[in-house]
Design an enzyme around this catalytic site. Sequence first.
Site, PDB file in Angstrom:
ATOM      1  N   GLU A   1     -15.969 -11.125 -65.301  1.00 35.64           N
ATOM      2  CA  GLU A   1     -15.045 -11.990 -64.541  1.00 35.64           C
ATOM      3  C   GLU A   1     -15.799 -12.817 -63.507  1.00 35.64           C
ATOM      4  O   GLU A   1     -15.481 -12.790 -62.310  1.00 35.64           O
ATOM      5  CB  GLU A   1     -13.923 -11.159 -63.895  1.00 35.64           C
ATOM      6  CG  GLU A   1     -13.054 -10.491 -64.945  1.00 35.64           C
ATOM      7  CD  GLU A   1     -11.687 -10.007 -64.453  1.00 35.64           C
ATOM      8  OE1 GLU A   1     -11.428 -10.021 -63.244  1.00 35.64           O
ATOM      9  OE2 GLU A   1     -10.867  -9.636 -65.327  1.00 35.64           O
TER      10      GLU A   1
ATOM     11  N   GLU B   1     -11.023  -6.468 -71.891  1.00 39.81           N
ATOM     12  CA  GLU B   1     -10.042  -5.813 -71.003  1.00 39.81           C
ATOM     13  C   GLU B   1      -8.669  -6.265 -71.458  1.00 39.81           C
ATOM     14  O   GLU B   1      -8.379  -7.471 -71.453  1.00 39.81           O
ATOM     15  CB  GLU B   1     -10.270  -6.182 -69.534  1.00 39.81           C
ATOM     16  CG  GLU B   1     -11.540  -5.576 -68.968  1.00 39.81           C
ATOM     17  CD  GLU B   1     -11.708  -5.786 -67.461  1.00 39.81           C
ATOM     18  OE1 GLU B   1     -10.694  -5.957 -66.748  1.00 39.81           O
ATOM     19  OE2 GLU B   1     -12.869  -5.782 -67.007  1.00 39.81           O
TER      20      GLU B   1
ATOM     21  N   GLN C   1      -7.525   1.213 -68.908  1.00 33.57           N
ATOM     22  CA  GLN C   1      -8.802   1.881 -69.014  1.00 33.57           C
ATOM     23  C   GLN C   1      -8.554   3.275 -69.569  1.00 33.57           C
ATOM     24  O   GLN C   1      -7.424   3.747 -69.517  1.00 33.57           O
ATOM     25  CB  GLN C   1      -9.468   1.957 -67.658  1.00 33.57           C
ATOM     26  CG  GLN C   1      -9.692   0.583 -67.020  1.00 33.57           C
ATOM     27  CD  GLN C   1     -10.625   0.631 -65.802  1.00 33.57           C
ATOM     28  OE1 GLN C   1     -11.220   1.647 -65.482  1.00 33.57           O
ATOM     29  NE2 GLN C   1     -10.732  -0.493 -65.125  1.00 33.57           N
TER      30      GLN C   1
HETATM   31  O1  AHR Z   1      -9.365  -3.192 -64.971  1.00 34.78           O
HETATM   32  C1  AHR Z   1      -9.236  -3.447 -63.610  1.00 34.78           C
HETATM   33  C2  AHR Z   1      -9.877  -4.757 -63.195  1.00 34.78           C
HETATM   34  O2  AHR Z   1      -9.223  -5.807 -63.817  1.00 34.78           O
HETATM   35  C3  AHR Z   1     -11.319  -4.955 -63.594  1.00 34.78           C
HETATM   36  O3  AHR Z   1     -12.203  -4.377 -62.697  1.00 34.78           O
HETATM   37  C4  AHR Z   1     -11.463  -6.433 -63.586  1.00 34.78           C
HETATM   38  O4  AHR Z   1     -12.449  -6.887 -64.495  1.00 34.78           O
HETATM   39  C5  AHR Z   1     -10.070  -6.929 -63.933  1.00 34.78           C
HETATM   40  O5  AHR Z   1      -9.644  -7.901 -63.067  1.00 34.78           O
END
Ligand code: AHR
Length: 517
Positions: A201, A322, A371
């Site tokens: 990011e 993600e 996650q």
């Molecule tokens: O998954 C949580 C956060 O979301 C991560 O650290 C980031 O890459 C995204 O904004």
Amino acid sequence: MKNNYLKKLTLFIASVSFLFITNAFAQHEARIVINADLGEHQISRHIYGHFSEHLGRCIYGGYWVGEDSGIPNTRGIRDDVVEALKATNIPNLRWPGGCFADEYHWMDGIGPREDRPTMINTHWGGVTEDNSFGTHEFLDLCEQLGTEPVIVGNVGSGTVEELSNWVEYVNFDGVSPMADLRRENGREDPWGVVYWGIGNENWGCGGYMTPEYYSMLYRNYATYARNYGDTHLRKIAGGANASDYNWTAVLMREIPHWMMWGLSLHHYTVNWADMGPATGFSEYRYFDKISRCYDIEDVIKRHITIMDRYDPEKRVALVVDEWGAWYRVEPGTNPRFLYQQNSLRDAFVAGISLNYFNEMGDRIRMANIAQTVNVLQALILTEDEKMIMTPTYHIFEMYKGHHDATSLPLHLETGNYEYEGNSVPALSASASKKDGSILLSVVNVDPRQESELLVDLRGQDISNYSSRILTADELDAHNTFDNPDEVVPREFNSGRIRNNELRVTIPAKSVVVFEIN
Ligand code: AHR
């Protein structure tokens, strides 16, 4: 007068019974045509990958309890979590972030644990990170899981040399300062880590860069992340946020394809203005979440169209590293720890997203749900020594037959789930073939109406099939530490075969996975 009364009564009874009958038998008609002899691309198992960050209780407590813990562990890593994830054939694990990656200095996480410096995890609650879980612990975790590591380097606050040294430390077999240091720290052989993210990011927490600036940095960092021996790196450029198409266009234009195995994309299913609770939600919120989940298709298609323009041969993979549903945290928990429950609704988010990734697998060759443990759309929740598997976990387990299978072209005709004048397709589906057997995964998001489905299989005879279902009475049904089996897959003995067609009723609010032989 009497006649009139009787007429009205008959009319009333007729309309009530009509309402009753239509409700009791409310169903959609649906049809799926699968061409079993027209296999397309291979669905990479890496689409079923994971992401675990130094965030809240994901690493600490989720995986890592330390060698002295009373919780059964192997070299400090929880045995129950490893065993559960192995049962899903977890193909890869992305680490250490996320936003954390761009402030992580890997050398602080090697050597004797008591000597490791601490740091502040500024993104995630300002807690003190003691670096007890570092490179060796992460790669030990991956070896215990039998999964491929995906390491994300620090571009935001690191240096080219730091990343270059990390690769050398992890992958070089010969004599060198970094390889010698690794040996001093107890690891003789290199690990041979193939997948490396170059920042995360970088349009946001990874440095607030422009795409033009990041592209040049990428070229610089990627140049010095070297191949050693037989380990040829697959480098992943930090990609766009959701619908930032310009980011994708600039990176595709500025970074030569041979420098970039993959380009990432982050897409969360969330309404940032009003995130809503993970459980105890209204139908309005349910519908909103499901329709946002379906939006991933449009967003990804647009990124792929841009990639196709610069790379029609599809040499660069789209890596959705993600994704998942994001809600308000559970009441009473640290707002920066992103701990949320996980319900049947999340099983649908996972099922729909994975169906779509399967379909687009000629470009999407890796994806990582955010996650794995105790954070966001987690597969596993832990509380001290207790551990539960969430409905999302069960989808990953039920879909594992898609790993490395051949994607089959599928034509779907479905009714709609309607809510207050809006609608989304009631069914989502994908199919694949491996070793002569076909896996068909079907999600029915309609909370009330079942779907009368006809599966027309062409190019292969159906001799038998088995199926499993994930469903529950409530859309927000979820597993708890007191009731861990509220939402679990069950055998689904339903349907019949005639003329090589399978006719089966897909119950409302369910995911059904068929294995057809
Ligand atoms: O998954 C949580 C956060 O979301 C991560 O650290 C980031 O890459 C995204 O904004």
